[in-house]
Design a protein around this motif. Structure first.
Motif, short mmCIF file in Angstrom:
data_model
loop_
_atom_site.label_atom_id
_atom_site.label_comp_id
_atom_site.label_asym_id
_atom_site.label_seq_id
_atom_site.Cartn_x
_atom_site.Cartn_y
_atom_site.Cartn_z
N HIS A 134 0.97 -4.77 9.74
CA HIS A 134 1.51 -3.82 8.75
C HIS A 134 2.96 -3.55 9.11
O HIS A 134 3.30 -3.43 10.28
N SER A 135 3.79 -3.43 8.07
CA SER A 135 5.20 -3.13 8.31
C SER A 135 5.67 -2.12 7.27
O SER A 135 5.01 -1.91 6.24
N GLU A 136 6.80 -1.51 7.58
CA GLU A 136 7.42 -0.59 6.64
C GLU A 136 8.92 -0.85 6.64
O GLU A 136 9.48 -1.25 7.66
N PRO A 137 9.55 -0.67 5.50
CA PRO A 137 10.99 -0.94 5.43
C PRO A 137 11.79 0.03 6.30
O PRO A 137 11.47 1.22 6.36
N TRP A 189 0.85 -1.20 0.00
CA TRP A 189 0.00 0.00 0.00
C TRP A 189 0.87 1.23 0.00
O TRP A 189 1.94 1.24 0.62
N GLU A 190 0.38 2.29 -0.64
CA GLU A 190 1.10 3.57 -0.60
C GLU A 190 1.21 4.09 0.83
O GLU A 190 2.24 4.61 1.24
N THR A 191 0.09 3.97 1.58
CA THR A 191 0.05 4.44 2.98
C THR A 191 -0.76 3.44 3.80
O THR A 191 -1.54 2.65 3.25
N LEU A 192 -0.61 3.50 5.10
CA LEU A 192 -1.42 2.67 5.98
C LEU A 192 -2.90 2.99 5.80
O LEU A 192 -3.75 2.10 5.75
N GLU A 193 -3.21 4.28 5.65
CA GLU A 193 -4.60 4.71 5.51
C GLU A 193 -5.24 4.20 4.22
O GLU A 193 -6.45 4.00 4.17
#
Length: 101
Positions: free
Chosen positions: A91-94, A56-60
């Motif tokens: 959810h995770s982000e690099p 996803w581009e953003t969590l939202e």
């Protein structure tokens, strides 16, 4: 970029039907605002365990956009009947990128 990882547990005897349902859901994710890609992986050591990866581009884009959309309802109508327990979603982000994907 945010990676959604959903752990999905199904009856292994229904694998073929489940995979067909997920295949039919690909256009739903393609049409979702802010969705950059999706894939489904089978966990080799545990029959009936799968991991859905959605970028996803953003969590939202996931939590406020997709989760409240008709597309989400369509996804759950296709795949939900195969779940033997509620999906676990993280959810995770690099934070460090070494090499590869």
């Amino acid at each position: 970029m945010i990676r959604e990882i959903a752990q999905l547990v199904i009856d292994p005897a229904k694998e073929a039907e489940f995979l067909e349902a997920v295949g039919r859901a690909v256009p739903i994710f393609q049409a979702a605002g802010g969705c950059l890609g999706m894939s489904l992986e089978r966990v080799i050591e545990t029959p009936g365990l799968y991991r859905l990866h959605v970028l996803w581009e953003t969590l939202e884009a996931h939590t406020e956009g997709f989760r409240t959309s008709d597309g989400f309802q369509q996804w759950r109508a296709l795949a939900g009947p195969f779940f033997t327990q509620a999906p676990r979603v993280d959810h995770s982000e690099p934070v460090v990128t070494g090499f590869g994907s």
